[in-house]
Write an enzyme that holds these catalytic residues in place. Structure first.
Site: not given
Lengths: 141, 414
Positions: A51-53, A119
């Site tokens: 994911g992005c984070q 996400s």
């Protein structure tokens, strides 16, 4: 062993003790500390939910006819959230996991983690847990 | 009296904040503190009104119709091209190409310039602090053309290593593409020097101005850049509108980016001749409403003055750096001497995501993550940062709210 529904009810009751966001998040942070940690040898890219984070590693194996999940994350809130999911879905049968429609997230006020911008949030974790259930189910046949 | 102190008296923040309706809303029960301006800025009422007015009274397709509405819409849209030209001090308004945004502008150059001028064995030179939008289009081009992507390194403070840059310029270098201001670190790059050094060797330069256009005076003639790209939505305008400035001669020497309506002169099934600048690069019906509202955004900036804005933001950033420095365990990522109103940091071993979630609960909007600059994060051996980016409608009181919020974050995760 409690059913998914029963465990969900238990979580909703626990979260009911907190009426502000801070209490809830402090509780999630605490939950993160008791997460059944993934074995280091499984903390590999294949078990990463990208994911992005934050990064989340998730692993599942069969114990009898039940699935046992372990996980880890580099963010503490994420650890708490995956911890909650594991509490609900671990030690359940593949069919129960595949067919469940989790309602507790909405009811404990964590709906924001379902949004597509988070996400690495609940949606991809739940999806991955169900995929594991599906894969392990075929292994049982 | 210093220039900053003078400007402090000029800028009426209370009044300015009232121009931005969103700034009075609450988030999670708290007054919104919007520190994610690096991602997108908020819009003043005049920009919102311009959009409404266009759809309510002026809506028609442009560049085609003989009827009144079409002519009015065309003029309103083309006036903005002239406003943009003046804003960046370009020579001619047809050197202003309207695009969807900075990403689209860079893709246009990578496609049209790249496919004309870059061949096997050639090199494209970018920097280590580029946004993915100034990396990936070039990477795609390099794969297709068997060219090489070269990267200007940075030092630990997040500044370009200019000696290394000059060494990297070679006969093989066909274009230099660097950012004016880093979106992750706030570093202001010495673009004029970068451009001059490349020009000495006859190499054209594209500047990614997405983070610079609203924070500093951009004069493309003074910079002598060959291409300059930016987005309207970071300068208080609408999303989906951007600009590619290009020198006339260069724009004339490269083929169109996309085919379609508006970009043609004549079409037969055998052959199409292309329209003149700027239309050659503007296929299809553009974002007319967005373009017109973009004009309102430029008017708004001009009504305050970009230098006044820059001075105030500089003062606010200095204050924020000072105050943030008092937060225990804070580590700044990017310590360039020349910097804009972007501050990236980490709090001890607290994950940026955790910090971001808790700050959001307090109504504070910051960006967390890799900011679309993964190679840069790798350079600092981190997965991401917390980024606070300020605009001229932000206040010192809001900085204090952030500092207080960070103390809370530390309390919760210690």
């Amino acid at each position: 062993m409690a059913t998914i529904k029963e465990i969900e009810e238990g979580i909703i009751e626990e979260f009911g003790y907190y009426d502000d966001w801070m209490g809830k998040y402090e509780f999630i942070i605490e939950l993160g500390k008791s997460l059944p940690l993934i074995d280091e040898k499984y903390k590999i890219d294949e078990n990463l939910i990208r994911g992005c984070q934050s990064r989340v590693w998730l692993y599942a194996q069969l114990e009898g006819d039940k699935i046992v999940f372990t996980a880890d994350s580099d963010a503490i809130i994420t650890k708490g959230i995956i911890g909650l999911l594991i509490r609900v879905l671990s030690h359940q049968t593949p069919d129960d996991i595949i067919n469940t429609n989790l309602s507790f997230i909405d009811r404990i006020g964590l709906k924001e983690h379902l949004s597509p911008t988070r996400s690495n949030g609940l949606v991809s974790m739940i999806k991955q847990m169900k995929l594991y259930a599906l894969a392990l189910k075929t292994k049982m046949l | 009296m210093t220039a900053v102190a003078q400007h402090k008296n000029v800028l009426d923040i209370e009044k300015i904040r009232k121009d931005f309706p969103i700034l009075s809303r609450k988030v999670n029960g708290k007054p919104l503190v919007y520190f994610d301006n690096g991602a997108s800025s908020q819009k003043p009422q005049s920009v919102i009104d311009a959009t409404n007015k266009y759809y309510s009274y002026e809506n028609a397709n442009i560049h085609r119709g003989v009827h009144t509405l079409s002519q009015e819409a065309t003029s309103a849209y083309e006036v903005v091209r002239e406003k943009v030209r003046a804003f960046i001090n370009a020579d001619k308004s047809h050197e202003i190409i309207f695009t969807k945004g900075t990403t689209d502008s860079i893709n246009l150059v990578a496609f049209s310039f790249g496919r004309t001028h870059i061949n096997e064995g050639d090199e494209v030179l970018i920097s280590a602090m580029e946004h993915h939008s100034n990396i990936v289009p070039w990477q795609m081009l390099c794969v297709e053309k068997k060219a090489k992507l070269k990267v200007i390194p940075i030092n630990d403070d997040g500044e370009l290593m200019m000696d290394e840059y000059k060494k990297l310029l070679s006969k093989k270098t066909k274009i230099v593409a660097v950012t004016h201001i880093s979106n992750s670190l706030g570093t202001v790059n010495p673009v004029k020097e970068i451009i001059a050094a490349a020009h000495e060797k006859g190499i054209p330069v594209l500047i990614d101005g997405a983070q610079a256009i609203h924070h500093t005076t951009v004069d493309v003639k003074d910079l002598d850049c060959d291409f300059y790209s930016f987005s309207a939505h970071k300068m208080y305008g609408p999303t989906g509108v951007g600009v590619l400035y290009g020198k006339e001669e260069l724009l004339n020497s490269i083929p169109p980016y996309q085919g379609g309506g508006d970009m043609i002169k004549t079409v037969t099934f055998e052959k199409t001749t292309y329209n003149e600048l700027p239309h050659k690069f503007e296929a299809g019906t553009p974002n007319i409403a967005g373009g017109i509202a973009f004009g309102a955004a430029i008017d708004y900036i001009n009504s305050i003055g970009i230098e006044t804005i820059a001075a105030y933001e500089h003062e606010l950033t200095e204050y924020a750096l000072q105050q943030l420095n008092t937060v225990p365990g804070i580590k700044f990522i990017g310590k360039a001497k020349e910097r804009a109103s972007v501050i990236s940091f980490l709090l001890d071993n607290i994950h940026p995501y955790d910090a971001g979630v808790i700050l959001d609960k307090m109504g504070i909007a910051v960006r967390t993550g890799h900011h679309c600059t993964q190679p840069l994060m790798d350079r600092f051996k981190i997965s991401g940062t917390v980024r606070a980016s300020f605009s001229f409608y932000n206040t010192k009181e809001e900085v204090d709210v952030l500092v207080k919020g960070l103390h809370k974050v530390i309390d919760m995760f210690k």
